[in-house]
Write an enzyme that holds these catalytic residues in place. Structure first.
Site, PDB file in Angstrom:
ATOM      1  N   ASP A 100       0.862  -1.184   0.000  1.00  0.00           N
ATOM      2  CA  ASP A 100       0.000   0.000   0.000  1.00  0.00           C
ATOM      3  C   ASP A 100       0.901   1.238   0.000  1.00  0.00           C
ATOM      4  O   ASP A 100       1.905   1.276   0.726  1.00  0.00           O
ATOM      5  CB  ASP A 100      -0.886  -0.019   1.251  1.00  0.00           C
ATOM      6  CG  ASP A 100      -2.020   0.977   1.127  1.00  0.00           C
ATOM      7  OD1 ASP A 100      -3.176   0.533   1.085  1.00  0.00           O
ATOM      8  OD2 ASP A 100      -1.744   2.201   1.059  1.00  0.00           O
ATOM      9  N   SER A 144     -10.831   6.248  -7.652  1.00  0.00           N
ATOM     10  CA  SER A 144     -11.270   6.986  -8.845  1.00  0.00           C
ATOM     11  C   SER A 144     -12.767   6.936  -9.134  1.00  0.00           C
ATOM     12  O   SER A 144     -13.165   7.008 -10.288  1.00  0.00           O
ATOM     13  CB  SER A 144     -10.478   6.509 -10.062  1.00  0.00           C
ATOM     14  OG  SER A 144     -10.571   5.133 -10.196  1.00  0.00           O
ATOM     15  N   SER A 170      -6.987  13.435 -14.844  1.00  0.00           N
ATOM     16  CA  SER A 170      -8.336  13.138 -15.337  1.00  0.00           C
ATOM     17  C   SER A 170      -9.012  14.382 -15.896  1.00  0.00           C
ATOM     18  O   SER A 170      -8.743  15.509 -15.450  1.00  0.00           O
ATOM     19  CB  SER A 170      -9.151  12.599 -14.163  1.00  0.00           C
ATOM     20  OG  SER A 170     -10.518  12.601 -14.465  1.00  0.00           O
ATOM     21  N   TYR A 196     -12.854  13.843  -5.995  1.00  0.00           N
ATOM     22  CA  TYR A 196     -11.983  13.088  -6.908  1.00  0.00           C
ATOM     23  C   TYR A 196     -11.254  14.049  -7.849  1.00  0.00           C
ATOM     24  O   TYR A 196     -10.029  14.026  -7.964  1.00  0.00           O
ATOM     25  CB  TYR A 196     -12.809  12.066  -7.702  1.00  0.00           C
ATOM     26  CG  TYR A 196     -12.048  11.454  -8.855  1.00  0.00           C
ATOM     27  CD1 TYR A 196     -10.936  10.659  -8.639  1.00  0.00           C
ATOM     28  CD2 TYR A 196     -12.429  11.687 -10.185  1.00  0.00           C
ATOM     29  CE1 TYR A 196     -10.215  10.110  -9.684  1.00  0.00           C
ATOM     30  CE2 TYR A 196     -11.727  11.138 -11.248  1.00  0.00           C
ATOM     31  CZ  TYR A 196     -10.614  10.342 -10.993  1.00  0.00           C
ATOM     32  OH  TYR A 196      -9.902   9.822 -12.040  1.00  0.00           O
ATOM     33  N   LYS A 230      -7.127  15.191  -8.067  1.00  0.00           N
ATOM     34  CA  LYS A 230      -6.265  15.129  -9.259  1.00  0.00           C
ATOM     35  C   LYS A 230      -5.630  16.503  -9.531  1.00  0.00           C
ATOM     36  O   LYS A 230      -4.446  16.608  -9.846  1.00  0.00           O
ATOM     37  CB  LYS A 230      -7.073  14.670 -10.475  1.00  0.00           C
ATOM     38  CG  LYS A 230      -7.546  13.232 -10.404  1.00  0.00           C
ATOM     39  CD  LYS A 230      -6.387  12.260 -10.527  1.00  0.00           C
ATOM     40  CE  LYS A 230      -6.824  10.812 -10.475  1.00  0.00           C
ATOM     41  NZ  LYS A 230      -5.703   9.875 -10.441  1.00  0.00           N
ATOM     42  N   ARG A 267     -27.575  12.247 -12.767  1.00  0.00           N
ATOM     43  CA  ARG A 267     -26.743  12.163 -11.566  1.00  0.00           C
ATOM     44  C   ARG A 267     -26.138  13.538 -11.331  1.00  0.00           C
ATOM     45  O   ARG A 267     -25.674  14.180 -12.287  1.00  0.00           O
ATOM     46  CB  ARG A 267     -25.617  11.141 -11.763  1.00  0.00           C
ATOM     47  CG  ARG A 267     -26.116   9.712 -11.772  1.00  0.00           C
ATOM     48  CD  ARG A 267     -24.995   8.747 -11.969  1.00  0.00           C
ATOM     49  NE  ARG A 267     -24.247   9.008 -13.196  1.00  0.00           N
ATOM     50  CZ  ARG A 267     -23.392   8.158 -13.737  1.00  0.00           C
ATOM     51  NH1 ARG A 267     -23.167   7.002 -13.154  1.00  0.00           N
ATOM     52  NH2 ARG A 267     -22.751   8.446 -14.854  1.00  0.00           N
TER      53      ARG A 267
HETATM   54  N1  NAD Z   1     -10.437   4.546 -16.190  1.00  0.00           N
HETATM   55  C1  NAD Z   1     -10.691   5.792 -16.573  1.00  0.00           C
HETATM   56  O1  NAD Z   1     -11.574   6.062 -17.419  1.00  0.00           O
HETATM   57  C2  NAD Z   1      -9.891   6.941 -15.981  1.00  0.00           C
HETATM   58  C3  NAD Z   1     -10.167   8.236 -16.439  1.00  0.00           C
HETATM   59  C4  NAD Z   1      -9.417   9.287 -15.907  1.00  0.00           C
HETATM   60  C5  NAD Z   1      -8.419   9.042 -14.973  1.00  0.00           C
HETATM   61  N2  NAD Z   1      -8.197   7.771 -14.536  1.00  0.00           N
HETATM   62  C6  NAD Z   1      -7.141   7.559 -13.520  1.00  0.00           C
HETATM   63  O2  NAD Z   1      -6.254   6.568 -13.998  1.00  0.00           O
HETATM   64  C7  NAD Z   1      -5.761   5.759 -12.937  1.00  0.00           C
HETATM   65  C8  NAD Z   1      -6.026   4.321 -13.269  1.00  0.00           C
HETATM   66  O3  NAD Z   1      -7.421   4.120 -13.494  1.00  0.00           O
HETATM   67  P1  NAD Z   1      -8.019   2.650 -13.597  1.00  0.00           P
HETATM   68  O4  NAD Z   1      -9.335   2.746 -14.258  1.00  0.00           O
HETATM   69  O5  NAD Z   1      -6.976   1.740 -14.127  1.00  0.00           O
HETATM   70  O6  NAD Z   1      -8.256   2.349 -12.034  1.00  0.00           O
HETATM   71  P2  NAD Z   1      -8.118   0.970 -11.278  1.00  0.00           P
HETATM   72  O7  NAD Z   1      -8.905   1.110 -10.020  1.00  0.00           O
HETATM   73  O8  NAD Z   1      -8.419  -0.170 -12.180  1.00  0.00           O
HETATM   74  O9  NAD Z   1      -6.555   0.920 -10.919  1.00  0.00           O
HETATM   75  C9  NAD Z   1      -6.001   1.559  -9.805  1.00  0.00           C
HETATM   76  C10 NAD Z   1      -5.106   0.570  -9.100  1.00  0.00           C
HETATM   77  O10 NAD Z   1      -4.502   1.216  -7.971  1.00  0.00           O
HETATM   78  C11 NAD Z   1      -4.503   0.323  -6.875  1.00  0.00           C
HETATM   79  N3  NAD Z   1      -4.447   1.139  -5.656  1.00  0.00           N
HETATM   80  C12 NAD Z   1      -5.365   2.040  -5.223  1.00  0.00           C
HETATM   81  N4  NAD Z   1      -4.948   2.623  -4.076  1.00  0.00           N
HETATM   82  C13 NAD Z   1      -3.727   2.100  -3.795  1.00  0.00           C
HETATM   83  C14 NAD Z   1      -2.792   2.289  -2.743  1.00  0.00           C
HETATM   84  N5  NAD Z   1      -3.024   3.133  -1.727  1.00  0.00           N
HETATM   85  N6  NAD Z   1      -1.627   1.576  -2.753  1.00  0.00           N
HETATM   86  C15 NAD Z   1      -1.390   0.696  -3.756  1.00  0.00           C
HETATM   87  N7  NAD Z   1      -2.233   0.465  -4.774  1.00  0.00           N
HETATM   88  C16 NAD Z   1      -3.394   1.160  -4.798  1.00  0.00           C
HETATM   89  C17 NAD Z   1      -5.778  -0.499  -7.027  1.00  0.00           C
HETATM   90  O11 NAD Z   1      -5.730  -1.758  -6.379  1.00  0.00           O
HETATM   91  C18 NAD Z   1      -5.877  -0.635  -8.548  1.00  0.00           C
HETATM   92  O12 NAD Z   1      -5.234  -1.802  -9.006  1.00  0.00           O
HETATM   93  C19 NAD Z   1      -6.469   6.250 -11.673  1.00  0.00           C
HETATM   94  O13 NAD Z   1      -5.599   7.107 -10.986  1.00  0.00           O
HETATM   95  C20 NAD Z   1      -7.683   7.000 -12.214  1.00  0.00           C
HETATM   96  O14 NAD Z   1      -8.085   8.025 -11.347  1.00  0.00           O
HETATM   97  C21 NAD Z   1      -8.902   6.716 -15.020  1.00  0.00           C
END
Ligand code: NAD
Length: 331
Positions: free
Chosen positions: A51, A77, A117, A141, A145, A282
């Protein structure tokens, strides 16, 4: 390059890890597996279940692995969840992120690619949204960011830690190999929810708001393929390695599709109608979010290859139909 990938077992991070390996880099993943999946990380890549809050374990990874750069995906996220639990969002995305930055400074790692984001913009004043558009996030959120981007600017000024913040619009699709894809619990993203409904995993798709000022009344978003996000990360890393200064870039296709349009594309792809129901809007959902990614195209030389929405949905369907339960039980 040796790259520490936080959150590399998650959706976007795992796609980037696969591409980093293919490009000859040496990634090491740290992930607490709160939302990620060990099965998403390629065999042969170390996955350390740590973590970000665990300072000692984090510092130990920096000492043992000696990364040359960090790609920072880990975070919380979900916009709705952040409205109910801002403390969790500020703690995980800011406090834990700050700990990571401090560790980088301590171990003299001076390059970061950060997952920011479109949520930093809030309700758009005009579309397409460029990087200069006013930032007025409407959720903790989005605020987390934006604040993290500010911290990065300060860390560059004070400690010479250069960064690229990539402001993704709506990530979608799955890896063409069919081996990894999107598996979030809870799932809040439109395309997987539609496809799970097609698979009978959900009764119906709730369409939140049918009275928006758009042609068909439903919200319009910009969908960008996860592999195109991945290629942008690798270009951003190269940009920093070539001495590029800290920058922010939007990542989107520059084209918007309404919920209704995505539904029609998905019905064509899966070959059957998908049940829906109308639901209330929403709070905090803007009517239209469309990116201008011209800066990433001009400066990074980014060339998204999935510019056709049908292909994006097809690639997601290829994953979901073969993995109706996602990665299955957590390992
Ligand atoms: N998916 C989207 O459409 C999107 C859009 C804009 C921004 N983002 C950003 O991109 C990043 C990845 O998004 P995603 O969809 O792959 O999310 P995701 O939740 O699939 O991946 C995030 C990963 O981080 C890990 N994690 C969270 N907190 C942690 C901690 N304290 N220590 C260690 N590991 C930790 C989780 O277990 C997870 O595997 C995020 O930061 C998200 O905010 C995603």
């Amino acid at each position: 390059m040796r790259i520490l990938v936080t959150g590399g077992a998650g959706y976007v991070g795992s796609h980037v890890v696969w591409d980093l390996v293919a490009a000859g880099h040496e990634p090491v993943v740290i992930d607490n597996l709160s939302r990620g999946h060990a099965q998403a990380v390629p065999s042969g890549v170390s996955l350390l279940q740590i973590d970000l809050a665990d300072k000692e374990a984090l510092s130990d990874v920096f000492e043992r692995f000696r990364p040359q750069a960090v790609m920072h995906f880990a975070g919380s996220s979900l916009v709705g969840e952040s409205m109910k639990h801002p403390e969790l969002y500020f703690r995980n995305n800011l406090s834990n992120g700050l700990q990571l930055l401090a560790c980088m400074v301590e171990h003299k790692v001076d390059k970061m690619v950060f997952s920011s984001s479109a949520a930093v913009y809030g309700e758009p004043e005009e579309v397409p949204i460029t990087e200069e558009h006013p930032k007025a996030p409407t959720s903790p959120y989005g605020e987390s960011k934006l604040f993290f981007e500010s911290m990065l600017r300060r860390f560059d000024y004070a400690y010479g830690l250069r960064s690229v913040s990539l402001r993704y619009f709506n990530a979608a699709g799955a890896h063409p190999s069919g081996r990894i894809g999107e598996d979030h619990t809870p799932e809040t993203h439109l395309i997987p929810i539609i496809l799970q409904t097609a698979l009978g995993k959900r009764e119906e798709l709730s369409i939140f708001g049918t009275d928006y000022p758009t042609e068909d009344g439903t919200c319009i978003r910009d969908y960008v393929h996860v592999c195109d996000l991945s290629s942008a990360h690798i270009l951003a890393l190269q940009f920093l390695d070539d001495g590029g200064r800290s920058e922010v870039f939007n990542l989107g296709n520059g084209q918007g599709f309404s919920v209704q349009q995505i539904l029609s594309v998905a019905e064509k792809v899966v070959g059957k109608p998908i049940p829906t129901r109308r639901a209330e809007r929403r709070p905090g959902d803007p009517a239209v979010l469309v990116a201008s990614a011209q800066k990433a195209i001009d400066v990074l030389g980014w060339r998204p290859s999935f510019t056709d929405i049908d292909r994006i949905v097809e690639s997601a369907w290829n994953w979901h139909k073969n993995h109706p339960d996602g990665y299955g039980p957590r390992q």
